[in-house]
Design a protein around this motif. Structure first.
Motif, short mmCIF file in Angstrom:
data_model
loop_
_atom_site.label_atom_id
_atom_site.label_comp_id
_atom_site.label_asym_id
_atom_site.label_seq_id
_atom_site.Cartn_x
_atom_site.Cartn_y
_atom_site.Cartn_z
N PHE A 32 88.14 27.13 68.84
CA PHE A 32 89.36 27.92 68.96
C PHE A 32 90.28 27.80 67.77
O PHE A 32 91.39 28.31 67.79
CB PHE A 32 90.13 27.48 70.22
CG PHE A 32 89.31 27.52 71.47
CD1 PHE A 32 88.79 28.71 71.93
CD2 PHE A 32 89.03 26.37 72.17
CE1 PHE A 32 88.01 28.76 73.08
CE2 PHE A 32 88.27 26.40 73.33
CZ PHE A 32 87.76 27.60 73.78
N HIS A 33 89.87 27.09 66.73
CA HIS A 33 90.75 26.88 65.59
C HIS A 33 89.95 26.69 64.31
O HIS A 33 88.73 26.52 64.34
CB HIS A 33 91.67 25.68 65.84
CG HIS A 33 90.99 24.35 65.86
ND1 HIS A 33 90.02 24.00 66.77
CD2 HIS A 33 91.14 23.26 65.07
CE1 HIS A 33 89.61 22.77 66.56
NE2 HIS A 33 90.27 22.29 65.51
N THR A 34 90.68 26.74 63.19
CA THR A 34 90.09 26.54 61.87
C THR A 34 90.95 25.53 61.13
O THR A 34 92.17 25.61 61.18
CB THR A 34 90.06 27.86 61.08
OG1 THR A 34 89.33 28.84 61.83
CG2 THR A 34 89.40 27.68 59.72
N TRP A 90 82.62 31.64 67.84
CA TRP A 90 83.38 32.88 67.80
C TRP A 90 83.76 33.36 66.40
O TRP A 90 84.22 34.49 66.26
CB TRP A 90 84.67 32.71 68.62
CG TRP A 90 84.38 32.33 70.02
CD1 TRP A 90 84.48 31.08 70.57
CD2 TRP A 90 83.88 33.16 71.06
NE1 TRP A 90 84.08 31.10 71.88
CE2 TRP A 90 83.72 32.38 72.21
CE3 TRP A 90 83.57 34.52 71.12
CZ2 TRP A 90 83.26 32.90 73.41
CZ3 TRP A 90 83.11 35.03 72.32
CH2 TRP A 90 82.96 34.23 73.45
N HIS A 91 83.62 32.53 65.38
CA HIS A 91 84.02 32.98 64.05
C HIS A 91 83.30 32.22 62.95
O HIS A 91 82.72 31.15 63.20
CB HIS A 91 85.54 32.88 63.88
CG HIS A 91 86.10 31.50 63.83
ND1 HIS A 91 85.97 30.57 64.84
CD2 HIS A 91 86.83 30.88 62.87
CE1 HIS A 91 86.59 29.45 64.52
NE2 HIS A 91 87.12 29.61 63.31
N THR A 92 83.34 32.80 61.75
CA THR A 92 82.74 32.21 60.57
C THR A 92 83.80 32.15 59.49
O THR A 92 84.56 33.10 59.29
CB THR A 92 81.54 33.05 60.08
OG1 THR A 92 80.60 33.18 61.15
CG2 THR A 92 80.88 32.43 58.88
N VAL A 93 83.85 31.01 58.79
CA VAL A 93 84.86 30.79 57.76
C VAL A 93 84.15 30.45 56.46
O VAL A 93 83.18 29.68 56.46
CB VAL A 93 85.81 29.63 58.17
CG1 VAL A 93 86.92 29.46 57.16
CG2 VAL A 93 86.38 29.87 59.55
N GLY A 94 84.64 31.01 55.37
CA GLY A 94 84.05 30.74 54.06
C GLY A 94 85.08 30.21 53.08
O GLY A 94 86.24 30.64 53.07
N LEU A 95 84.66 29.28 52.25
CA LEU A 95 85.50 28.71 51.20
C LEU A 95 85.09 29.33 49.87
O LEU A 95 83.93 29.23 49.47
CB LEU A 95 85.34 27.19 51.16
CG LEU A 95 86.09 26.45 50.06
CD1 LEU A 95 87.60 26.66 50.17
CD2 LEU A 95 85.75 24.96 50.12
N LYS A 96 86.04 29.95 49.18
CA LYS A 96 85.76 30.59 47.90
C LYS A 96 85.96 29.59 46.76
O LYS A 96 86.65 28.60 46.91
CB LYS A 96 86.66 31.81 47.73
CG LYS A 96 86.40 32.88 48.80
CD LYS A 96 87.27 34.10 48.61
CE LYS A 96 86.75 34.89 47.45
NZ LYS A 96 87.38 36.21 47.35
N ASP A 148 86.15 36.76 65.89
CA ASP A 148 87.16 36.96 66.93
C ASP A 148 88.47 36.28 66.52
O ASP A 148 88.51 35.07 66.35
CB ASP A 148 86.64 36.38 68.24
CG ASP A 148 87.61 36.53 69.40
OD1 ASP A 148 88.73 37.04 69.21
OD2 ASP A 148 87.25 36.10 70.51
N ASN A 149 89.52 37.07 66.40
CA ASN A 149 90.82 36.51 66.02
C ASN A 149 91.80 36.48 67.18
O ASN A 149 93.01 36.41 67.00
CB ASN A 149 91.43 37.31 64.85
CG ASN A 149 92.55 36.55 64.18
OD1 ASN A 149 92.56 35.33 64.14
ND2 ASN A 149 93.51 37.30 63.64
N LEU A 175 91.52 33.22 62.60
CA LEU A 175 91.14 33.82 61.32
C LEU A 175 92.29 33.91 60.33
O LEU A 175 92.12 34.41 59.22
CB LEU A 175 90.57 35.23 61.54
CG LEU A 175 89.40 35.39 62.51
CD1 LEU A 175 88.94 36.84 62.55
CD2 LEU A 175 88.26 34.46 62.16
N ASN A 176 93.47 33.41 60.70
CA ASN A 176 94.66 33.57 59.86
C ASN A 176 94.68 32.57 58.71
O ASN A 176 95.48 31.64 58.66
CB ASN A 176 95.92 33.43 60.72
CG ASN A 176 96.03 34.56 61.74
OD1 ASN A 176 95.25 35.50 61.74
ND2 ASN A 176 97.00 34.45 62.62
#
Length: 190
Positions: A43-45, A5-11, A21-22, A27-28
């Protein structure tokens, strides 16, 4: 890191970005700082901070975000409703859904990498062998006998390992159960 449901990136500056999807607040991540690793669960990050502590956001019903008291963590992995953390001493901690024993990692030692799948967890030991716990209906925990492994990854219904000679192994898929064999374990020629 990607989930269903989501993609997360580390800068490079230690901050985190996320899209998708938040609906469960997964996504917070805008306020996160000093992050060195990330993992997206269904369902979590979760994020690993430079001081060995962890942050998490998203659906909290199963306890998968209860990582704020963890210390000395060097790697993290988020699965379906659960989170595993590798400690600097080679032990592993887990929190969240444990309906198939996927969080039963408290007796693991000499671990150098972890990966959380849908309902199973795999750990890479310092001697190049692999351990696994959790749902094994499709054979995803059948990693006994694997040797010379340098990297691991747990999927939804299978596990893959990279050997030191550059070849790849995968758990044998068991026919006739919940999931369809779409060739996800056909890595023999790699």
């Amino acid at each position: 890191s990607a989930s269903d449901w989501h993609t997360v990136g580390l800068k490079s500056d230690g901050t985190v970005v996320a899209v998708g999807d938040n609906s469960r607040d997964r996504l917070n991540v805008k306020k996160w700082q000093n992050v060195v690793a990330i993992s997206a669960g269904n369902f979590h990050t979760v994020g690993l901070k430079s001081d060995g502590s962890d942050v998490a956001t998203g659906h909290k019903e199963y306890g998968q975000c209860d990582v704020d008291h963890w210390t000395d963590i060097v790697a993290i992995s988020a699965g379906w409703g659960y989170t595993v953390g590798l400690k600097s001493d080679g032990t592993v901690v887990a929190t969240g859904v444990n309906d198939n024993g996927q969080c039963n990692v408290g007796d693991w030692t000499d671990i150098i990498a972890v990966s959380a799948g849908s309902r199973h967890t795999v750990g890479l030991k310092s001697d190049g062998t692999v351990v696994a716990v959790g749902k094994n209906v499709q054979g995803q925990c059948n990693v006994e006998g694997w040797t010379n492994i340098v990297a691991i990854s747990a999927g939804d219904s299978h596990t893959v390992g990279l050997r030191s000679d550059g070849t790849v192994v995968a758990t044998e898929f068991i026919e006739g159960v919940d999931y369809i064999d779409v060739g996800q374990c056909d890595v023999q020629g790699w």
